[in-house]
Write an enzyme that holds these catalytic residues in place. Structure first.
Site, PDB file in Angstrom:
ATOM      1  N   TYR A 150      27.432  51.339  61.115  1.00  0.00           N
ATOM      2  CA  TYR A 150      25.675  50.621  61.603  1.00  0.00           C
ATOM      3  C   TYR A 150      25.639  49.690  59.919  1.00  0.00           C
ATOM      4  O   TYR A 150      24.979  48.158  60.243  1.00  0.00           O
ATOM      5  CB  TYR A 150      25.198  51.144  61.718  1.00  0.00           C
ATOM      6  N   ARG A 169      27.908  46.727  59.772  1.00  0.00           N
ATOM      7  CA  ARG A 169      27.197  45.330  60.875  1.00  0.00           C
ATOM      8  C   ARG A 169      26.296  45.343  60.624  1.00  0.00           C
ATOM      9  O   ARG A 169      26.092  43.812  60.406  1.00  0.00           O
ATOM     10  CB  ARG A 169      27.285  46.424  62.261  1.00  0.00           C
ATOM     11  N   GLN A 216      21.790  41.249  75.276  1.00  0.00           N
ATOM     12  CA  GLN A 216      22.014  42.160  74.641  1.00  0.00           C
ATOM     13  C   GLN A 216      22.745  42.551  72.757  1.00  0.00           C
ATOM     14  O   GLN A 216      23.203  43.082  72.871  1.00  0.00           O
ATOM     15  CB  GLN A 216      23.173  42.532  75.380  1.00  0.00           C
ATOM     16  N   ASN A 217      22.023  41.522  72.446  1.00  0.00           N
ATOM     17  CA  ASN A 217      22.737  41.347  70.977  1.00  0.00           C
ATOM     18  C   ASN A 217      21.638  42.268  70.312  1.00  0.00           C
ATOM     19  O   ASN A 217      20.083  42.318  70.827  1.00  0.00           O
ATOM     20  CB  ASN A 217      22.858  40.645  70.991  1.00  0.00           C
ATOM     21  N   ASP A 275      22.044  41.571  67.062  1.00  0.00           N
ATOM     22  CA  ASP A 275      21.626  40.765  65.294  1.00  0.00           C
ATOM     23  C   ASP A 275      20.359  39.708  65.343  1.00  0.00           C
ATOM     24  O   ASP A 275      20.608  39.493  64.452  1.00  0.00           O
ATOM     25  CB  ASP A 275      23.536  40.049  65.591  1.00  0.00           C
ATOM     26  N   HIS A 288      18.557  45.887  73.720  1.00  0.00           N
ATOM     27  CA  HIS A 288      19.771  46.991  73.004  1.00  0.00           C
ATOM     28  C   HIS A 288      19.221  47.054  71.234  1.00  0.00           C
ATOM     29  O   HIS A 288      20.028  47.698  70.935  1.00  0.00           O
ATOM     30  CB  HIS A 288      21.321  47.013  72.986  1.00  0.00           C
ATOM     31  N   CYS A 340      14.044  56.324  62.954  1.00  0.00           N
ATOM     32  CA  CYS A 340      13.162  57.820  62.881  1.00  0.00           C
ATOM     33  C   CYS A 340      14.012  58.185  64.430  1.00  0.00           C
ATOM     34  O   CYS A 340      14.344  58.494  65.047  1.00  0.00           O
ATOM     35  CB  CYS A 340      12.118  59.117  62.460  1.00  0.00           C
ATOM     36  N   GLY A 395      27.444  34.331  77.643  1.00  0.00           N
ATOM     37  CA  GLY A 395      28.951  35.811  76.865  1.00  0.00           C
ATOM     38  C   GLY A 395      28.397  36.891  77.037  1.00  0.00           C
ATOM     39  O   GLY A 395      28.771  37.550  75.846  1.00  0.00           O
ATOM     40  N   THR A 396      28.895  37.032  77.905  1.00  0.00           N
ATOM     41  CA  THR A 396      28.464  38.215  78.376  1.00  0.00           C
ATOM     42  C   THR A 396      30.009  38.807  79.314  1.00  0.00           C
ATOM     43  O   THR A 396      29.954  38.087  79.976  1.00  0.00           O
ATOM     44  CB  THR A 396      27.397  38.939  78.924  1.00  0.00           C
TER      45      THR A 396
HETATM   46  P1  OAD Z   1      31.546  41.546  75.843  1.00  0.00           P
HETATM   47  O1  OAD Z   1      32.416  42.013  74.262  1.00  0.00           O
HETATM   48  O2  OAD Z   1      31.737  43.137  76.871  1.00  0.00           O
HETATM   49  O3  OAD Z   1      32.020  40.744  76.044  1.00  0.00           O
HETATM   50  C1  OAD Z   1      31.639  39.498  75.641  1.00  0.00           C
HETATM   51  C2  OAD Z   1      32.020  38.131  76.771  1.00  0.00           C
HETATM   52  O4  OAD Z   1      32.342  37.322  75.506  1.00  0.00           O
HETATM   53  C3  OAD Z   1      33.334  38.281  77.428  1.00  0.00           C
HETATM   54  O5  OAD Z   1      33.179  37.056  78.273  1.00  0.00           O
HETATM   55  C4  OAD Z   1      34.102  37.371  76.337  1.00  0.00           C
HETATM   56  O6  OAD Z   1      34.756  35.896  77.956  1.00  0.00           O
HETATM   57  C5  OAD Z   1      32.723  35.985  76.852  1.00  0.00           C
HETATM   58  N1  OAD Z   1      33.049  35.219  74.998  1.00  0.00           N
HETATM   59  C6  OAD Z   1      33.759  35.654  74.210  1.00  0.00           C
HETATM   60  N2  OAD Z   1      34.016  34.259  73.268  1.00  0.00           N
HETATM   61  C7  OAD Z   1      33.258  33.814  73.328  1.00  0.00           C
HETATM   62  C8  OAD Z   1      32.433  32.479  72.909  1.00  0.00           C
HETATM   63  N3  OAD Z   1      32.562  31.861  72.199  1.00  0.00           N
HETATM   64  N4  OAD Z   1      31.288  32.160  73.832  1.00  0.00           N
HETATM   65  C9  OAD Z   1      30.319  32.118  75.178  1.00  0.00           C
HETATM   66  N5  OAD Z   1      31.475  33.385  75.609  1.00  0.00           N
HETATM   67  C10 OAD Z   1      31.937  34.005  74.654  1.00  0.00           C
HETATM   68  O7  OAD Z   1      30.024  41.688  75.662  1.00  0.00           O
HETATM   69  P2  OAD Z   1      28.382  41.998  75.962  1.00  0.00           P
HETATM   70  O8  OAD Z   1      28.919  41.445  77.265  1.00  0.00           O
HETATM   71  O9  OAD Z   1      27.764  41.572  75.011  1.00  0.00           O
HETATM   72  O10 OAD Z   1      26.527  47.499  73.898  1.00  0.00           O
HETATM   73  O11 OAD Z   1      28.948  43.602  76.215  1.00  0.00           O
HETATM   74  C11 OAD Z   1      27.762  44.331  76.530  1.00  0.00           C
HETATM   75  C12 OAD Z   1      26.904  45.421  75.537  1.00  0.00           C
HETATM   76  O12 OAD Z   1      28.039  46.279  74.853  1.00  0.00           O
HETATM   77  C13 OAD Z   1      27.699  45.055  74.268  1.00  0.00           C
HETATM   78  O13 OAD Z   1      25.609  45.181  74.172  1.00  0.00           O
HETATM   79  C14 OAD Z   1      27.479  46.707  73.650  1.00  0.00           C
HETATM   80  C15 OAD Z   1      28.355  46.783  74.176  1.00  0.00           C
HETATM   81  O14 OAD Z   1      29.108  47.968  74.482  1.00  0.00           O
HETATM   82  C16 OAD Z   1      25.758  48.586  73.097  1.00  0.00           C
HETATM   83  O15 OAD Z   1      26.317  48.255  71.992  1.00  0.00           O
HETATM   84  C17 OAD Z   1      24.369  49.612  73.559  1.00  0.00           C
END
Ligand code: OAD
Length: 252
Positions: A69, A72, A103-104, A106, A121, A129, A194-195
């Site tokens: 972490y 990152r 969900q990001n 950053d 998240h 802690c 982007g999810t």
């Molecule tokens: P994912 O990695 O599952 O999905 C990312 C999505 O972004 C995919 O659908 C891609 O097609 C899309 N993508 C890629 N490049 C892109 C761009 N330039 N513009 C727009 N979209 C793009 O990520 P999340 O859905 O955020 O949780 O994942 C959800 C959670 O799973 C995260 O928050 C994390 C992970 O485990 C925790 O850590 C609790």
């Protein structure tokens, strides 16, 4: 990209009274932060979440988890928001209510100027802690952590410090989730960016908005994701490309 769909989306957005934007890792990709589920570069293609992103993993190997972490966190502090983050921030000047539910971890939305951001998240730039000895979350500044160990320890109770992120097998911050659900129930437009739409409970939020019957759903993603089938418009493309064009078209 289908220009007619982009124009339709801009027309809907221009009239939005209560806009919710739900973002995932794809939102930050063009800033140089990898997504989780990309088949080649995704974090979960290279690392095992069971070894790095659960409280059990931290208890088994706190040093490994802490260092992963920290790596990152340093990366996040090196990168900058991109044009898509700034376009979302610019929506606040054009619309009465804009909330970003991300969900990001950053912090890039706030750094781009968005003021109402729900971090479902957590935030990787913060520490807390592990025992949450003063209530959840017991946030700790890096400078107040004590001891020579890796990870360093909480100055109040001596438990290890950990990143302020939500791990698998943990609950989301209750207040953040309640507010996110409430906003989705009342939203008239939901912009999803982007999810992959596979991680709960975040992935259920667009369904909630849809079921309430009021919301128009717009999805921005280079690939069709799990939420695309229930969306009214699917804008195929990247956040950095589509979002600035959308805001430009709103002004046209
Ligand atoms: P994912 O990695 O599952 O999905 C990312 C999505 O972004 C995919 O659908 C891609 O097609 C899309 N993508 C890629 N490049 C892109 C761009 N330039 N513009 C727009 N979209 C793009 O990520 P999340 O859905 O955020 O949780 O994942 C959800 C959670 O799973 C995260 O928050 C994390 C992970 O485990 C925790 O850590 C609790």
């Amino acid at each position: 990209m289908n220009t007619a769909a982009l124009q339709d989306a801009a027309r809907v957005l221009r009239r939005a009274k209560r806009l919710v934007v739900l973002t995932g890792a794809g939102m930050s990709k063009e800033s140089g932060i990898p997504t989780f589920r990309d088949a080649l570069e995704g974090l979960w293609a290279q690392f095992d979440p069971e070894e790095l992103a659960t409280p059990q993993a931290f208890q088994r190997n706190p040093r490994l988890v802490w260092e992963w972490y920290e790596m990152r966190r340093r990366r996040v502090l090196e990168v900058q928001p991109h044009a898509g983050h700034y376009a979302l921030a610019a929506l606040e000047k054009r619309l009465p209510h804009v909330t970003i539910i991300t969900q990001n971890v950053d912090g890039l939305h706030r750094r781009a100027g968005s003021t109402d951001v729900i971090e479902l998240h957590g935030n990787i730039t913060q520490h807390k802690c592990f025992a949450d000895c003063r209530g959840a979350p017991t946030l700790l500044a890096l400078s107040e952590l004590i001891g020579d160990s890796v990870p360093p320890r909480c100055p109040h109770c001596g438990a290890y410090a950990r990143p302020n992120v939500v791990w698998f097998n943990e609950f989301l911050p209750a207040e953040a989730l309640t507010r996110a659900r409430d906003l989705c129930l009342r939203a008239d437009v939901v912009l999803i960016v982007g999810t992959s739409g596979v991680v709960q409970p975040a992935a259920s939020l667009p369904y909630l908005a849809k079921r309430s019957g009021n919301a128009f759903l717009i999805d921005v993603n280079p690939e069709r994701d799990e939420i695309a089938p229930i969306c009214d418009l699917f804008l195929q493309g990247t956040a950095g490309n589509i979002l600035p064009r959308l805001v430009e078209l709103m002004d046209a």
